[in-house]
Design a protein around this motif. Sequence first.
Motif, PDB file in Angstrom:
ATOM      1  N   CYS A 147       2.254  -3.363 -11.014  1.00 24.40           N
ATOM      2  CA  CYS A 147       1.700  -2.201 -10.313  1.00 24.40           C
ATOM      3  C   CYS A 147       0.645  -2.634  -9.303  1.00 24.40           C
ATOM      4  O   CYS A 147       0.595  -2.118  -8.172  1.00 24.40           O
ATOM      5  N   LEU A 148      -0.195  -3.593  -9.694  1.00 22.47           N
ATOM      6  CA  LEU A 148      -1.213  -4.097  -8.775  1.00 22.47           C
ATOM      7  C   LEU A 148      -0.584  -4.847  -7.606  1.00 22.47           C
ATOM      8  O   LEU A 148      -1.130  -4.855  -6.497  1.00 22.47           O
ATOM      9  N   MET A 149       0.557  -5.459  -7.828  1.00 18.07           N
ATOM     10  CA  MET A 149       1.276  -6.106  -6.729  1.00 18.07           C
ATOM     11  C   MET A 149       1.787  -5.064  -5.742  1.00 18.07           C
ATOM     12  O   MET A 149       1.708  -5.241  -4.520  1.00 18.07           O
ATOM     13  N   LEU A 150       2.296  -3.965  -6.251  1.00 18.34           N
ATOM     14  CA  LEU A 150       2.759  -2.889  -5.378  1.00 18.34           C
ATOM     15  C   LEU A 150       1.609  -2.300  -4.566  1.00 18.34           C
ATOM     16  O   LEU A 150       1.781  -1.884  -3.418  1.00 18.34           O
ATOM     17  N   GLU A 151       0.422  -2.291  -5.146  1.00 22.35           N
ATOM     18  CA  GLU A 151      -0.753  -1.742  -4.476  1.00 22.35           C
ATOM     19  C   GLU A 151      -1.383  -2.746  -3.505  1.00 22.35           C
ATOM     20  O   GLU A 151      -2.355  -2.426  -2.822  1.00 22.35           O
ATOM     21  N   GLY A 152      -0.850  -3.954  -3.451  1.00 20.30           N
ATOM     22  CA  GLY A 152      -1.391  -4.958  -2.546  1.00 20.30           C
ATOM     23  C   GLY A 152      -2.622  -5.656  -3.073  1.00 20.30           C
ATOM     24  O   GLY A 152      -3.374  -6.273  -2.307  1.00 20.30           O
TER      25      GLY A 152
ATOM     26  N   MET B 220       0.840  -1.188   0.000  1.00 13.56           N
ATOM     27  CA  MET B 220       0.000   0.000   0.000  1.00 13.56           C
ATOM     28  C   MET B 220       0.881   1.244   0.000  1.00 13.56           C
ATOM     29  O   MET B 220       2.084   1.172   0.281  1.00 13.56           O
ATOM     30  N   PHE B 221       0.290   2.386  -0.321  1.00 14.79           N
ATOM     31  CA  PHE B 221       1.025   3.646  -0.363  1.00 14.79           C
ATOM     32  C   PHE B 221       0.334   4.661   0.538  1.00 14.79           C
ATOM     33  O   PHE B 221      -0.897   4.708   0.619  1.00 14.79           O
ATOM     34  N   VAL B 222       1.141   5.476   1.207  1.00 12.96           N
ATOM     35  CA  VAL B 222       0.634   6.538   2.063  1.00 12.96           C
ATOM     36  C   VAL B 222       1.174   7.867   1.555  1.00 12.96           C
ATOM     37  O   VAL B 222       2.243   7.938   0.947  1.00 12.96           O
ATOM     38  N   ILE B 223       0.413   8.930   1.809  1.00 15.81           N
ATOM     39  CA  ILE B 223       0.825  10.261   1.367  1.00 15.81           C
ATOM     40  C   ILE B 223       2.208  10.589   1.916  1.00 15.81           C
ATOM     41  O   ILE B 223       2.528  10.332   3.081  1.00 15.81           O
ATOM     42  N   SER B 224       3.038  11.172   1.067  1.00 13.58           N
ATOM     43  CA  SER B 224       4.424  11.457   1.436  1.00 13.58           C
ATOM     44  C   SER B 224       4.774  12.894   1.075  1.00 13.58           C
ATOM     45  O   SER B 224       4.125  13.529   0.231  1.00 13.58           O
ATOM     46  N   ASP B 225       5.821  13.414   1.717  1.00  9.51           N
ATOM     47  CA  ASP B 225       6.354  14.719   1.327  1.00  9.51           C
ATOM     48  C   ASP B 225       6.962  14.624  -0.067  1.00  9.51           C
ATOM     49  O   ASP B 225       7.432  13.564  -0.483  1.00  9.51           O
ATOM     50  N   PRO B 226       6.989  15.719  -0.803  1.00  9.24           N
ATOM     51  CA  PRO B 226       7.609  15.712  -2.134  1.00  9.24           C
ATOM     52  C   PRO B 226       9.086  15.343  -2.074  1.00  9.24           C
ATOM     53  O   PRO B 226       9.771  15.613  -1.090  1.00  9.24           O
TER      54      PRO B 226
ATOM     55  N   HIS C 257      12.273   1.868  -0.270  1.00  8.52           N
ATOM     56  CA  HIS C 257      10.879   1.683  -0.639  1.00  8.52           C
ATOM     57  C   HIS C 257      10.506   2.664  -1.744  1.00  8.52           C
ATOM     58  O   HIS C 257      10.913   3.829  -1.714  1.00  8.52           O
ATOM     59  N   PRO C 258       9.713   2.240  -2.709  1.00 15.32           N
ATOM     60  CA  PRO C 258       9.409   3.099  -3.858  1.00 15.32           C
ATOM     61  C   PRO C 258       8.358   4.156  -3.559  1.00 15.32           C
ATOM     62  O   PRO C 258       7.650   4.106  -2.554  1.00 15.32           O
ATOM     63  N   TYR C 259       8.246   5.092  -4.489  1.00 16.89           N
ATOM     64  CA  TYR C 259       7.240   6.139  -4.453  1.00 16.89           C
ATOM     65  C   TYR C 259       6.177   5.878  -5.511  1.00 16.89           C
ATOM     66  O   TYR C 259       6.399   5.149  -6.493  1.00 16.89           O
ATOM     67  N   LYS C 260       5.048   6.494  -5.314  1.00 12.63           N
ATOM     68  CA  LYS C 260       4.031   6.633  -6.363  1.00 12.63           C
ATOM     69  C   LYS C 260       3.797   8.123  -6.541  1.00 12.63           C
ATOM     70  O   LYS C 260       3.712   8.859  -5.560  1.00 12.63           O
TER      71      LYS C 260
ATOM     72  N   TRP D 295       2.631  12.947  -3.995  1.00 16.22           N
ATOM     73  CA  TRP D 295       3.566  11.847  -3.769  1.00 16.22           C
ATOM     74  C   TRP D 295       3.003  10.890  -2.725  1.00 16.22           C
ATOM     75  O   TRP D 295       2.380  11.309  -1.753  1.00 16.22           O
ATOM     76  N   TRP D 296       3.241   9.609  -2.941  1.00  8.97           N
ATOM     77  CA  TRP D 296       2.989   8.581  -1.942  1.00  8.97           C
ATOM     78  C   TRP D 296       4.266   7.770  -1.751  1.00  8.97           C
ATOM     79  O   TRP D 296       5.113   7.698  -2.641  1.00  8.97           O
ATOM     80  N   ARG D 297       4.401   7.143  -0.567  1.00  8.68           N
ATOM     81  CA  ARG D 297       5.542   6.258  -0.301  1.00  8.68           C
ATOM     82  C   ARG D 297       5.012   4.886   0.099  1.00  8.68           C
ATOM     83  O   ARG D 297       4.034   4.784   0.849  1.00  8.68           O
ATOM     84  N   TYR D 298       5.665   3.861  -0.386  1.00 10.32           N
ATOM     85  CA  TYR D 298       5.219   2.502  -0.076  1.00 10.32           C
ATOM     86  C   TYR D 298       5.350   2.218   1.413  1.00 10.32           C
ATOM     87  O   TYR D 298       6.340   2.584   2.051  1.00 10.32           O
TER      88      TYR D 298
END
Length: 286
Positions: free
Chosen positions: A207-212, A1-7, A144-147, A155-158
């Motif tokens: 991409c769907l794997m990264l999204e869980g 999953m991804f959560v909101i992240s700082d730029p 960990h990757p970004y989206k 920006w989101w961070r994994y």
Amino acid sequence: MFVISDPVAHDPLLLKILDILAHASEILVQEFDTYASGKVFKIDRKEDTSPVTQADLRVNQYITEELAKLEPFYPVLSEESESVQRSEWKTFWMLDPLDGTKEFLHKRPEFTLNLSLVCGDKTNFSALVVPCKGVVYLGYLDQHPYKYEFQSKRWWRYQADSDQHSNVIRVGLSHNNKNDQYQQLMTYLEQHYTVERLKAGSAYKFCLMLEGEIDLYPRFHPTSEWDTSAGQGLLESIGGGLVSLKGLPFKYNVRDTLLNKGFLAFASPKYEKLAKDLLSHMDNYN
């Protein structure tokens, strides 16, 4: 999953790549709209009879030209370019300007743009763009990757998901997966687990794997190195992986051929044991 992240402001290379990918994504969306609306659209056939479209070639030219402007300079190994000198390259860009051409031609918005930076035989930086969603997944092997969303510039961070999904295994399948290998794999899984099948385009499944949303992605049809490099790099950065049917991670630009045999990708460490167990029942395919 991804959560909101700082730029991300501290990585000039990542930001430059992001600008290139944002424009390339716009090109692909324009080309998809042109094709889907029934306007004149050029489609040719390669020597192996696989299709190549004006969208592939336009994006390939744009990205190749833009990468050549970056410092340091690295050559580009692309599906749509010559690569006769690749054996001499230690660090290079790997590019598939349109992964999922068949999805594109079936008017399914499940195609991606794949870009990675290969150092030695490993993928060190990866990016998967989903043009029709306006997002890119990107990052380095050791982080960990970004989206990133092109329109909103958010920006989101994994972040690893604590949900174990212990009784349900979500398997990502291609739209055409009717051969015996897929059927036997699914039969074995369904004897031991509750299984959900999700069909999606090739690299879009990463991409769907990264999204869980997908836990396992089996592939028995051939792929090329530019189909898997970015996806493998992103999965490995979150503790998942992509391995051959012999259980070994793919290495890049070390063989005479760029073709891969089958693989099994798993989304996180908790599915690694299951992947190895599956491979132990697949000796006929090794």
